[in-house]
Design an enzyme around this catalytic site. Structure first.
Site, PDB file in Angstrom:
ATOM      1  N   SER A 175      72.581 -16.214  29.329  1.00 54.14           N
ATOM      2  CA  SER A 175      73.708 -15.874  30.251  1.00 54.14           C
ATOM      3  C   SER A 175      74.880 -16.819  29.992  1.00 54.14           C
ATOM      4  CB  SER A 175      73.255 -15.666  31.654  1.00 54.14           C
ATOM      5  OG  SER A 175      72.644 -14.589  31.666  1.00 54.14           O
TER       6      SER A 175
ATOM      7  N   LYS B  55      81.139 -20.051  38.762  1.00 55.41           N
ATOM      8  CA  LYS B  55      80.144 -18.800  38.653  1.00 55.41           C
ATOM      9  C   LYS B  55      79.579 -18.735  40.371  1.00 55.41           C
ATOM     10  CE  LYS B  55      76.188 -16.506  36.668  1.00 55.41           C
ATOM     11  NZ  LYS B  55      75.033 -16.771  35.438  1.00 55.41           N
TER      12      LYS B  55
ATOM     13  N   SER C 164      74.473 -12.889  32.079  1.00 51.85           N
ATOM     14  CA  SER C 164      75.000 -12.629  33.354  1.00 51.85           C
ATOM     15  C   SER C 164      76.197 -13.312  33.698  1.00 51.85           C
ATOM     16  CB  SER C 164      73.889 -12.981  34.643  1.00 51.85           C
ATOM     17  OG  SER C 164      73.509 -14.352  34.487  1.00 51.85           O
TER      18      SER C 164
HETATM   19  N1  GLN Z   1      69.558 -11.000  30.379  1.00 50.92           N
HETATM   20  C1  GLN Z   1      68.299 -12.052  30.767  1.00 50.92           C
HETATM   21  C2  GLN Z   1      67.545 -11.559  32.086  1.00 50.92           C
HETATM   22  O1  GLN Z   1      68.178 -10.542  32.585  1.00 50.92           O
HETATM   23  C3  GLN Z   1      68.925 -13.565  30.822  1.00 50.92           C
HETATM   24  C4  GLN Z   1      69.697 -13.804  32.130  1.00 50.92           C
HETATM   25  C5  GLN Z   1      70.212 -15.137  32.281  1.00 50.92           C
HETATM   26  O2  GLN Z   1      70.429 -15.773  31.278  1.00 50.92           O
HETATM   27  N2  GLN Z   1      70.571 -15.266  33.714  1.00 50.92           N
HETATM   28  O3  GLN Z   1      66.725 -12.099  32.651  1.00 50.92           O
END
Ligand code: GLN
Length: 484
Positions: free
Chosen positions: A175, A76, A151
Site C-alpha cells: 500500500s 494518512k 490503500s
Molecule cells: N491490497 C492489499 C490488501 O488489500 C494490501 C493493502 C495494504 O498494503 N494495506 O490487503
C-alpha cells in the site's frame, strides 16, 4: 514552491524566502481549489494547520529548527492524531476524534512538521485502488478516470497533485509502493519494526508498516529519519541505534549486484511496464551495477498465503469495533447482540466484511491447520527464498505493479483480480523486508514504478540505489498536467 523538494523547502524556510504559515496557506489554497477533483483528503482543518505552522515559525525564530520544521505533511488517516478526526476510511470511525497521537504523528510534531490534513484511504487499508473508502474513491492526478492505487491512495494522489510536498503511508501488502508506482512517486516500506505501529490503526499487525511517500529518494530519507525509531509501546518495534537514512545517498553504484528474480520477469506483467523496468535496469548497468538472475521459487504462493494471514489478523483486530467503546453505533437495536450485529453490518463496508468472514473461517476449529498454519509455513519458505537470493545479490529489482493505474470500477467487482495487483509487493511484507517503488518511466502516458527490495535494515542502501538512479533520470520530476 510546489516543485521544491523537502530539502529545498527547508532551505527556503531557513532563508526566510517563505514562512511556514505562508507555505501552509499555499497548500491549503491548492487543496481547496483542486482537491474536489481528486478527493485525496478526508479532513482538512486550516485553523489547526495554521496554528502548527505559527508554532513552527516561532520555533525557527528561536533558532530551534530541524530539517522538517515548518514543512507541511499529509498524514494518512490511519494515524491517530490528537484532536483530528481519524477515520481509517471507514464509517465505523466516521465520528472518531482521536484523543492521542500515534508515534509517527508524535515524531513528526516533535520535528516541527505541520499536519496539512488526513488523507483518504481504502477502508481499514484493505484494497489496492482506494475504491473501498467510505469517503469515496480517490482519483489519479495523471488521469482522473483512473485509480491512484491503494490503500495509501489519498497520500499518493495528494503528493502527485501538488497538494502536499510529502506524505505518510502504510504498507501491509503493497500500500505504499503500489500507489507510489501508479502516481509517479517514490515510496518506501521499511523493514518490519523500524517504524512504530503505536497509534497506527491495526489491519494485519504482523505485516503493517508505516513509511514515507515523496517525490524523491532523498525526500523519503529525510522523512524516514523522522518517522523511524524505537518505541517501547509497540512490542514489535526494534531497539536499534538511530540511523541517518540519508548517509549513503551519494555512494557510487559500481559493483552493486542487482538480483532479477525469474518469477518477476515471466508472464503476467504488462509489456509497457516491463519495457520501463528493462530500461531502468539498463540505466543501472550504465551506473556500474551488474545483474544476476535469482530465484524466488515460492513467490506464486505469496498472494494465497497473504490472503489467509492478513484476513486472519484483521478479523481479530477488527473485533474491537463493537459499538460499545468508540466509533459508530447503530441508532436502533433490540438487545446487546443485536446492537453488535447492526453496528458492524452498518459500520463496515463490503471488502472489510469479506476479510472478516475469511479471517474468521481460516482461524476456526478444523480449518486452522489446513489454512492458517499452512500459510505460516509458506511465509517462512518465502523468507528463506529471499535469504538465499540475497546471498547472490545486494538488491532485488523488478516491477512494482503488473499494470499501470487501472480505470475506476475496472476491478472493483472482482476481488481476485484486485488481489493480484499486489503480486510483486506482498512477498516483501510476508518476509518483513524493506522495499521501495521508484518512478521509471511511462506506458501510454501513465507512470510505471520500479521496485527495489533489500535485505533487513538495508533502507539506506535502497535509498542510495534509488537516489543515484534519480540523479541520472528525470522521471520522478514529471508532474501531471492541468493541476495549476
Ligand atoms: N491490497 C492489499 C490488501 O488489500 C494490501 C493493502 C495494504 O498494503 N494495506 O490487503
Amino acid at each position: 514552491m510546489i516543485d521544491k523538494t523537502l530539502k529545498q523547502l527547508s532551505q527556503a524556510l531557513a532563508a526566510g524566502e517563505i514562512s511556514s504559515v505562508e507555505l501552509a496557506r499555499l497548500y491549503l489554497d491548492r487543496i481547496a481549489r483542486l482537491d474536489p477533483r481528486i478527493n485525496a483528503y478526508i479532513t482538512v482543518d486550516p485553523e489547526k494547520t495554521l496554528a502548527q505552522a505559527r508554532a513552527a515559525d516561532a520555533r525557527r525564530a528561536e533558532g530551534q529548527a530541524g530539517p522538517l520544521t515548518g514543512i507541511p505533511l499529509a498524514q494518512k488517516d490511519i494515524f491517530c492524531a490528537e484532536g483530528w478526526p481519524t477515520t481509517c476510511g471507514s464509517r465505523m470511525l466516521g465520528n472518531f476524534v482521536s484523543p492521542y497521537d500515534a508515534a509517527v504523528i508524535e515524531r513528526c510534531n516533535a520535528a516541527g512538521a505541520v499536519i496539512l490534513g488526513k488523507t483518504n484511504m481504502d477502508e481499514f487499508a484493505m484494497g489496492s485502488s482506494n475504491e473501498t473508502s467510505h469517503f469515496g474513491p480517490v482519483r489519479n492526478p495523471w488521469d482522473t478516470g483512473r485509480v491512484p492505487g491503494g490503500s495509501s491512495g489519498g497520500s499518493a494522489a495528494a503528493v502527485a497533485a501538488g497538494l502536499a510536498p510529502a506524505a505518510t503511508g502504510t504498507d501491509t501488502g503493497g500500500s505504499i509502493r503500489q500507489p507510489a508506482a501508479m502516481c509517479n512517486l517514490t515510496g518506501l516500506k521499511p523493514t518490519y519494526g523500524v517504524v512504530s505501529r503505536y497509534g497506527m490503526i491495526a489491519y494485519a499487525s504482523s505485516l503493517d508498516q508505516g513509511g514515507p511517500l515523496a517525490r524523491s529518494a532523498e525526500d523519503c530519507a529525510l522523512l524516514l529519519n523522522v518517522m523511524a525509531g524505537f518505541d517501547a509501546r509497540d512490542s514489535t518495534s526494534l531497539d536499534r541505534p538511530a540511523e541517518d537514512y540519508a548517509r549513503d545517498l551519494e555512494k557510487p553504484l559500481a559493483g552493486l549486484r542487482i538480483g532479477l528474480p525469474r518469477e518477476f520477469f515471466g508472464d503476467g506483467c504488462d509489456a509497457g511496464v516491463m519495457r520501463c523496468v528493462e530500461d531502468a535496469l539498463a540505466e543501472y548497468r550504465k551506473l556500474g551495477a551488474e545483474t544476476v538472475e535469482v530465484g524466488l521459487p515460492n513467490m506464486k504462493l505469496a498472494v494465497p498465503a497473504y490472503y489467509v494471514i492478513a484476513p486472519a489478523e484483521a478479523s481479530s483486530n477488527l473485533s474491537r469495533y463493537d459499538g460499545v467503546r468508540y466509533g459508530y453505533r447503530a441508532p436502533a437495536y433490540a438487545d446487546l447482540n443485536d446492537m453488535y450485529a447492526r453496528t458492524r453490518a452498518q459500520g463496515f463496508g463490503d471488502e472489510v466484511k469479506r476479510r472478516i468472514l475469511i479471517g474468521t473461517y481460516v482461524l476456526s476449529h478444523g480449518y486452522y491447520d489446513a489454512y492458517y498454519l499452512q500459510a505460516q509455513r509458506i511465509r517462512r519458505l518465502i523468507a528463506e527464498d529471499f535469504a538465499a537470493a540475497f546471498e547472490q545479490c545486494d538488491v532485488i529489482m523488478g516491477p512494482t505493479s503488473p499494470s499501470t493505474a487501472f480505470r475506476l470500477g475496472e476491478k472493483a467487482s472482482d476481488p481476485v483480480q484486485m488481489y493480484l495487483s499486489d503480486i510483486y509487493t506482498i512477498a516483501v511484507n510476508l518476509a518483513g523486508l524493506p522495499g521501495m517503488a521508484v518512478p521509471a518511466g511511462f506506458a501510454d502516458g501513465l507512470p510505471v514504478g520500479l521496485q527495489l527490495i533489500g535485505g533487513y535494515f538495508s533502507e539506506a542502501r535502497l535509498l542510495n540505489a534509488a537516489h543515484r538512479y534519480q540523479q541520472a533520470t528525470d522521471w520522478h520530476l514529471r508532474r501531471p498536467a492541468g493541476l495549476d
